[in-house]
Scaffold this active site. Structure first.
Site, PDB file in Angstrom:
ATOM      1  N   GLU A   1      -5.022   2.112   2.471  1.00  0.00           N
ATOM      2  CA  GLU A   1      -5.132   0.879   3.263  1.00  0.00           C
ATOM      3  C   GLU A   1      -5.319   1.201   4.731  1.00  0.00           C
ATOM      4  O   GLU A   1      -6.077   0.542   5.430  1.00  0.00           O
ATOM      5  CB  GLU A   1      -3.875   0.024   3.076  1.00  0.00           C
ATOM      6  CG  GLU A   1      -3.993  -1.388   3.624  1.00  0.00           C
ATOM      7  CD  GLU A   1      -3.548  -1.568   5.077  1.00  0.00           C
ATOM      8  OE1 GLU A   1      -3.708  -2.664   5.600  1.00  0.00           O
ATOM      9  OE2 GLU A   1      -3.048  -0.599   5.699  1.00  0.00           O
ATOM     10  N   GLU A   2      -4.613   2.228   5.210  1.00  0.00           N
ATOM     11  CA  GLU A   2      -4.615   2.518   6.650  1.00  0.00           C
ATOM     12  C   GLU A   2      -5.966   3.039   7.139  1.00  0.00           C
ATOM     13  O   GLU A   2      -6.211   3.097   8.338  1.00  0.00           O
ATOM     14  CB  GLU A   2      -3.521   3.543   6.991  1.00  0.00           C
ATOM     15  CG  GLU A   2      -2.101   3.047   6.720  1.00  0.00           C
ATOM     16  CD  GLU A   2      -1.647   1.959   7.686  1.00  0.00           C
ATOM     17  OE1 GLU A   2      -2.427   1.589   8.586  1.00  0.00           O
ATOM     18  OE2 GLU A   2      -0.514   1.495   7.526  1.00  0.00           O
TER      19      GLU A   2
ATOM     20  N   ASP B   1       3.327  -6.639   3.822  1.00  0.00           N
ATOM     21  CA  ASP B   1       2.843  -5.649   4.774  1.00  0.00           C
ATOM     22  C   ASP B   1       2.987  -6.174   6.201  1.00  0.00           C
ATOM     23  O   ASP B   1       2.302  -5.725   7.103  1.00  0.00           O
ATOM     24  CB  ASP B   1       1.376  -5.326   4.449  1.00  0.00           C
ATOM     25  CG  ASP B   1       0.896  -4.045   5.103  1.00  0.00           C
ATOM     26  OD1 ASP B   1       1.729  -3.284   5.609  1.00  0.00           O
ATOM     27  OD2 ASP B   1      -0.325  -3.823   5.111  1.00  0.00           O
TER      28      ASP B   1
ATOM     29  N   ASP C   1      -0.118   4.356   1.106  1.00  0.00           N
ATOM     30  CA  ASP C   1      -0.345   5.335   2.172  1.00  0.00           C
ATOM     31  C   ASP C   1       0.341   4.938   3.468  1.00  0.00           C
ATOM     32  O   ASP C   1       0.747   3.784   3.646  1.00  0.00           O
ATOM     33  CB  ASP C   1      -1.853   5.514   2.420  1.00  0.00           C
ATOM     34  CG  ASP C   1      -2.525   4.251   2.935  1.00  0.00           C
ATOM     35  OD1 ASP C   1      -2.188   3.150   2.448  1.00  0.00           O
ATOM     36  OD2 ASP C   1      -3.378   4.343   3.833  1.00  0.00           O
TER      37      ASP C   1
ATOM     38  N   HIS D   1       3.184   2.855  12.891  1.00  0.00           N
ATOM     39  CA  HIS D   1       2.246   3.918  13.293  1.00  0.00           C
ATOM     40  C   HIS D   1       2.785   4.746  14.454  1.00  0.00           C
ATOM     41  O   HIS D   1       2.016   5.308  15.219  1.00  0.00           O
ATOM     42  CB  HIS D   1       0.864   3.344  13.686  1.00  0.00           C
ATOM     43  CG  HIS D   1       0.216   2.545  12.594  1.00  0.00           C
ATOM     44  ND1 HIS D   1      -1.104   2.167  12.634  1.00  0.00           N
ATOM     45  CD2 HIS D   1       0.707   2.071  11.418  1.00  0.00           C
ATOM     46  CE1 HIS D   1      -1.390   1.477  11.542  1.00  0.00           C
ATOM     47  NE2 HIS D   1      -0.300   1.398  10.787  1.00  0.00           N
TER      48      HIS D   1
ATOM     49  N   HIS E   1       0.815  -1.219   0.000  1.00  0.00           N
ATOM     50  CA  HIS E   1       0.000   0.000   0.000  1.00  0.00           C
ATOM     51  C   HIS E   1       0.845   1.263   0.000  1.00  0.00           C
ATOM     52  O   HIS E   1       1.934   1.315   0.575  1.00  0.00           O
ATOM     53  CB  HIS E   1      -1.056   0.007   1.106  1.00  0.00           C
ATOM     54  CG  HIS E   1      -0.567  -0.056   2.517  1.00  0.00           C
ATOM     55  ND1 HIS E   1      -0.270   1.059   3.247  1.00  0.00           N
ATOM     56  CD2 HIS E   1      -0.366  -1.105   3.362  1.00  0.00           C
ATOM     57  CE1 HIS E   1       0.084   0.711   4.480  1.00  0.00           C
ATOM     58  NE2 HIS E   1       0.051  -0.603   4.573  1.00  0.00           N
TER      59      HIS E   1
ATOM     60  N   ASP F   1       5.836   0.890   6.996  1.00  0.00           N
ATOM     61  CA  ASP F   1       4.475   0.413   6.765  1.00  0.00           C
ATOM     62  C   ASP F   1       3.804   1.381   5.810  1.00  0.00           C
ATOM     63  O   ASP F   1       3.258   2.383   6.234  1.00  0.00           O
ATOM     64  CB  ASP F   1       3.737   0.330   8.094  1.00  0.00           C
ATOM     65  CG  ASP F   1       2.295  -0.110   7.948  1.00  0.00           C
ATOM     66  OD1 ASP F   1       1.927  -0.547   6.853  1.00  0.00           O
ATOM     67  OD2 ASP F   1       1.549  -0.016   8.938  1.00  0.00           O
TER      68      ASP F   1
HETATM   69 ZN   LIG Z   1       0.466  -1.631   6.354  1.00  0.00          ZN
END
Ligand SMILES: [Zn+2]
Length: 420
Positions: free
Chosen positions: A183-184, A206, A89, A389, A87, A149
């Site tokens: 995705e997030e 991922d 984002d 994150h 992904h 990520d």
């Molecule tokens: Zn991810």
């Protein structure tokens, strides 16, 4: 020697170079989107990747209006078609603009102090990091997330397909590459055109630690509670004001705190997680995500939350409660079980790279959760990143190289066409 193979060592410089370029693009997605992708930066990265895929001589390179990048690395005539996904984002949960990656060469096992934000990566609190002595560790500057990520996944796929493209003698199926937006915020699969993608199965890159192969995710529900109170000038409020903010606080207080929370559960246990509250006297919104591997238990968590809110608000007849329940994704296991080859080939590739297969359920979801339910079986592979994150996010160059090498091995496994 911290590389898992000479192949990984060969791929490492390209993976790192791409990774450092991609993380600098601000691709943070935004909740409550009004368009897809939710933010324009994701299109900047998508366009960059389109150029690089063309430079690597991939075919059918295409960026659609929603920000999905697809491309093909053709295999021999009649080859099977296998997908590779990551992904574009990064998470909206930590600052994502102005990422300046730092490479800490040959990590010596001590605390890593980052130049900004007072951020420290302490190996005593990070056992995974403590195991990476000798690796080259990439971090942010301390005041943003890193974006491993999932730009680690993007860089690994790009490096692997560029390598396969430059080495046509190496065995491969037809590989379909896909980079997805949003995705997030749980929308990565919603506008994904499975027919146009045209693969029989796929892999998201991922995950986290080397060897990880994940075919099980949470099932996920989001609940939004809205409490409507009665607001009035506090000078005239006697007997009339009904404070929605206080009612929201009472709901939170009535929920279990020593159990059923992300901070008190692990392994296969689910949770109820109020993650955002916006409250005034007249109106309060409580956003909660609920997770479990078992759909029946998940339904029970939803019932507990909505019953608790209803009881609290019912005690004040002038207040009103609105409940919105939204299913986000379901455990991918039952969809992947029907196609065991997709897991067998991944195991073969991971072992061929000299790694042990680590099968852990994902305490989260991936694009693969929805894609698997939509008919594209999509387990998840490792990327070499950690502490996602957060401003402490980091990735190992050696582990990212292992992931890229595993993709090359995966191509070889599928080129044979039949399972072991
Ligand atoms: Zn991810």
């Amino acid at each position: 020697m911290t590389y898992t193979s000479p192949l990984a060592e060969t791929l490492a410089p390209d993976v790192l170079e791409r990774f450092e370029r991609y993380v600098r693009v601000d691709t943070q997605s935004q909740r409550d989107r009004e368009s897809c992708p939710s933010t324009p930066g994701q299109l900047d990265l998508a366009r960059m990747l389109v150029g690089e895929l063309k430079d690597a001589d991939l075919e059918d390179v295409d960026l659609d209006d929603n920000g999905y990048v697809f491309a093909t690395l053709p295999g021999p005539t009649g080859a099977r078609v296998i997908g590779l996904l990551a992904h574009l984002d990064v998470s909206p949960d930590a600052p994502g603009a102005g990422v300046e990656p730092i490479v800490h060469h040959a990590y010596d096992g001590s605390s890593i102090e980052l130049p900004r934000g007072g951020t420290v990566l302490d190996p005593l609190e990070m056992p995974v990091l403590a195991g990476k002595v000798g690796h080259d560790i990439v971090t942010s500057s301390g005041d943003t997330l890193l974006g491993a990520d999932d730009k680690a996944g993007v860089a690994e796929i790009m490096a692997a397909v560029a390598y396969l493209s430059a080495n046509p003698e190496l065995p491969r199926p037809t590989l379909r590459v896909g980079f997805t937006p949003d995705e997030e915020i749980g929308e990565g699969a919603s506008l994904f055109d499975i027919d146009r993608f045209g693969a029989e199965c796929a892999y998201t890159l991922d995950g986290s630690q080397p060897g990880e192969l994940q075919d099980e995710t949470f099932s996920a529900v989001e609940v939004q509670l809205t409490v409507h109170g009665v607001d009035i000038h506090p000078g005239w409020a006697n007997g009339r004001l009904v404070n929605a903010a206080r009612l929201a606080a009472r709901i939170l207080d009535a929920l279990p705190a020593d159990t059923l929370t992300p901070e008190t559960t692990s392994g296969r246990e689910g949770f109820i997680h109020p993650y955002e509250v916006q409250a005034s006297a007249s109106r309060a919104e409580v956003r909660t995500i609920l997770r479990d591997f078992d759909d029946e238990l998940l339904d029970r968590h939803v019932a507990l939350l909505t019953r608790t809110a209803a009881e609290v608000v019912a005690a004040e007849p002038r207040a009103r409660l609105q409940v919105e329940v939204r299913r986000q994704y379901t455990n991918m296991l039952r969809h992947i079980e029907t196609f065991p080859e997709v897991v067998e080939m991944a195991e073969r590739a991971i072992r061929a790279e000299g790694l042990e297969v680590v099968r852990t359920p994902i305490r989260g979801g991936t694009d693969g959760s929805l894609l698997s339910a939509m008919g594209l079986p999509t387990p998840n592979l490792f990327t070499g990143g950690s502490e996602y994150h957060s401003v402490r996010e980091w990735a190992s160059v050696q582990d990212m190289a292992s992931a890229a090498a595993t993709i090359v091995r995966l191509a070889e496994a599928w080129a044979d066409g039949t399972p072991a």
